[in-house]
Write a protein that holds these residues in place. Structure first.
Motif, mmCIF file in Angstrom:
data_model
loop_
_atom_site.group_PDB
_atom_site.id
_atom_site.type_symbol
_atom_site.label_atom_id
_atom_site.label_comp_id
_atom_site.label_asym_id
_atom_site.label_seq_id
_atom_site.Cartn_x
_atom_site.Cartn_y
_atom_site.Cartn_z
ATOM 1 N N LEU A 45 -2.334 -53.740 -90.454
ATOM 2 C CA LEU A 45 -3.807 -53.146 -90.139
ATOM 3 C C LEU A 45 -4.083 -53.246 -90.494
ATOM 4 O O LEU A 45 -3.785 -52.832 -91.974
ATOM 5 N N GLN A 46 -5.511 -53.588 -90.810
ATOM 6 C CA GLN A 46 -6.441 -53.671 -91.619
ATOM 7 C C GLN A 46 -8.556 -53.731 -90.438
ATOM 8 O O GLN A 46 -7.294 -54.466 -90.153
ATOM 9 N N TYR A 47 -8.973 -53.722 -90.792
ATOM 10 C CA TYR A 47 -10.639 -53.217 -90.207
ATOM 11 C C TYR A 47 -11.552 -53.823 -90.507
ATOM 12 O O TYR A 47 -11.922 -53.354 -92.022
ATOM 13 N N ARG A 48 -12.727 -54.710 -90.704
ATOM 14 C CA ARG A 48 -13.946 -54.578 -91.330
ATOM 15 C C ARG A 48 -15.053 -54.211 -90.069
ATOM 16 O O ARG A 48 -14.921 -54.884 -88.798
ATOM 17 N N LEU A 49 -15.868 -54.102 -89.903
ATOM 18 C CA LEU A 49 -16.838 -53.246 -88.892
ATOM 19 C C LEU A 49 -17.787 -54.364 -88.933
ATOM 20 O O LEU A 49 -18.393 -55.861 -89.335
ATOM 21 N N ASP A 50 -18.831 -54.799 -88.263
ATOM 22 C CA ASP A 50 -19.565 -56.166 -87.600
ATOM 23 C C ASP A 50 -20.385 -56.013 -88.151
ATOM 24 O O ASP A 50 -21.041 -57.216 -89.044
ATOM 25 N N CYS A 51 -20.873 -54.712 -88.577
ATOM 26 C CA CYS A 51 -22.432 -54.779 -89.744
ATOM 27 C C CYS A 51 -22.182 -54.311 -91.374
ATOM 28 O O CYS A 51 -22.658 -54.239 -91.961
ATOM 29 N N ASN A 52 -21.031 -54.871 -91.269
ATOM 30 C CA ASN A 52 -20.415 -54.958 -92.867
ATOM 31 C C ASN A 52 -21.055 -56.251 -92.980
ATOM 32 O O ASN A 52 -21.400 -57.640 -92.679
ATOM 33 N N GLN A 62 -3.253 -48.201 -92.677
ATOM 34 C CA GLN A 62 -1.398 -47.586 -92.220
ATOM 35 C C GLN A 62 -1.076 -46.539 -92.553
ATOM 36 O O GLN A 62 0.151 -46.325 -91.923
ATOM 37 N N THR A 63 -1.642 -45.163 -92.874
ATOM 38 C CA THR A 63 -1.284 -43.754 -92.770
ATOM 39 C C THR A 63 -2.102 -43.874 -91.315
ATOM 40 O O THR A 63 -2.851 -43.842 -91.261
ATOM 41 N N LEU A 64 -1.656 -41.647 -91.731
ATOM 42 C CA LEU A 64 -2.215 -40.630 -90.603
ATOM 43 C C LEU A 64 -3.877 -40.893 -90.875
ATOM 44 O O LEU A 64 -4.961 -40.850 -90.184
ATOM 45 N N ASP A 65 -3.727 -41.198 -92.386
ATOM 46 C CA ASP A 65 -5.290 -40.182 -93.253
ATOM 47 C C ASP A 65 -6.356 -41.839 -92.777
ATOM 48 O O ASP A 65 -7.224 -41.617 -92.805
ATOM 49 N N GLU A 66 -5.468 -42.698 -93.220
ATOM 50 C CA GLU A 66 -5.859 -43.937 -93.276
ATOM 51 C C GLU A 66 -6.858 -44.278 -92.040
ATOM 52 O O GLU A 66 -7.931 -44.485 -91.635
ATOM 53 N N LEU A 67 -6.062 -44.307 -90.574
ATOM 54 C CA LEU A 67 -6.888 -43.118 -88.968
ATOM 55 C C LEU A 67 -7.512 -43.173 -88.976
ATOM 56 O O LEU A 67 -8.674 -43.263 -88.443
ATOM 57 N N ASN A 68 -7.595 -41.739 -89.478
ATOM 58 C CA ASN A 68 -8.788 -40.222 -89.852
ATOM 59 C C ASN A 68 -9.702 -40.978 -90.468
ATOM 60 O O ASN A 68 -11.035 -40.237 -89.505
ATOM 61 N N MET A 69 -9.901 -41.779 -91.220
ATOM 62 C CA MET A 69 -10.899 -41.788 -91.896
ATOM 63 C C MET A 69 -11.537 -43.603 -91.371
ATOM 64 O O MET A 69 -12.880 -42.688 -91.695
#
Length: 245
Positions: A45-52, A62-69
């Motif tokens: 998984l990776q993401y980009r916001l529409d506002c970017n 990929q990790t729980l820390d990244e999910l929390n961020m």
């Protein structure tokens, strides 16, 4: 809060869906995999916001820390501006509350009256309820970790063929166990493909009783099944290649 998402398919089309702010990493993997017709374990998984901006890169999940961020970032975007908005509304309510028409604090009426006029006009305002506040983000398989093609059912070994394959495997046939006969027993009990032989569905104790084997042998079978399923999902052919007649 709710996060509105979309997944970019290989044909360029977007597949929209939504996730809750309390969704787990497995929940998101499953949601994305279903829209890509892939196994959840084969999706990164990776993401980009529409506002970017368009030049902004994708962020990894990929990790729980990244999910929390990811959730913290969306929480700020969705809920961060609501406090100021509600404060402004509160001030407007106090400014335009009409004592003549209000029926106590539970039934306020807001009116506008021109300076010096004796007639007032009712005002209205709306505030979306919390559960409708959303943000939109795009999820995509990571280009740095290419996703293999979708796994066809014919890529997954038949259970009988797979047990026979264990006896032909140069390392696994050193266990001193004849695995091939187990395939027919499994088939008679409704097992058709190796994908059914996972710890999600089969407990070690059940497999031990079903095949009449030692507990350690049951562990070996489940370990081999897990390894071979992971190989199939990553695009590696596991002999024998199955074909439907």
């Amino acid at each position: 809060f709710t996060i509105q998402c979309s997944v970019r398919r290989s044909n360029g089309a977007n597949a929209p869906f939504e996730i809750s702010s309390d969704a787990s990493l497995d929940d998101i993997h499953l949601a994305v995999a279903q829209r890509l017709d892939r196994f959840p374990t084969s999706v990164s998984l990776q993401y980009r916001l529409d506002c970017n901006k368009a030049k902004d890169g994708f962020m990894s999940i990929q990790t729980l820390d990244e999910l929390n961020m990811f959730k913290a970032r969306l929480r700020d975007l969705i809920l961060g501006g609501m406090g100021l908005r509600e404060e402004v509304i509160k001030q407007l309510q106090e400014r335009w509350r009409c004592e003549a028409h209000s029926r106590g604090p539970e039934s306020p009426v807001y009116c506008y009256r021109s300076p010096g006029a004796s007639v007032c006009y009712p005002l209205t305002h709306t505030l979306p309820p919390p559960h409708t506040r959303t943000a939109t983000t795009s999820l995509s398989p990571s280009p740095s970790n290419p996703t293999p093609p979708p796994v066809s059912v014919n890529d997954i070994p038949r259970i009988i063929d797979w047990f026979a394959y264990l006896d032909q495997h140069p390392q696994r046939n050193q266990d001193g166990v004849a695995y091939a006969p187990f395939g027919e027993v499994m088939r008679r009990n409704g097992f058709v493909r190796l994908s059914q032989l996972t710890d999600e569905y089969v407990k070690l104790s059940y497999l031990q009783d079903l095949l009449g084997i030692e507990f350690g042998t049951a562990i070996s079978i489940m370990q081999y099944a897990k390894q071979d399923l992971a190989a199939v999902e990553s695009g590696i052919q596991i002999p024998p290649r199955t074909t439907d007649s």
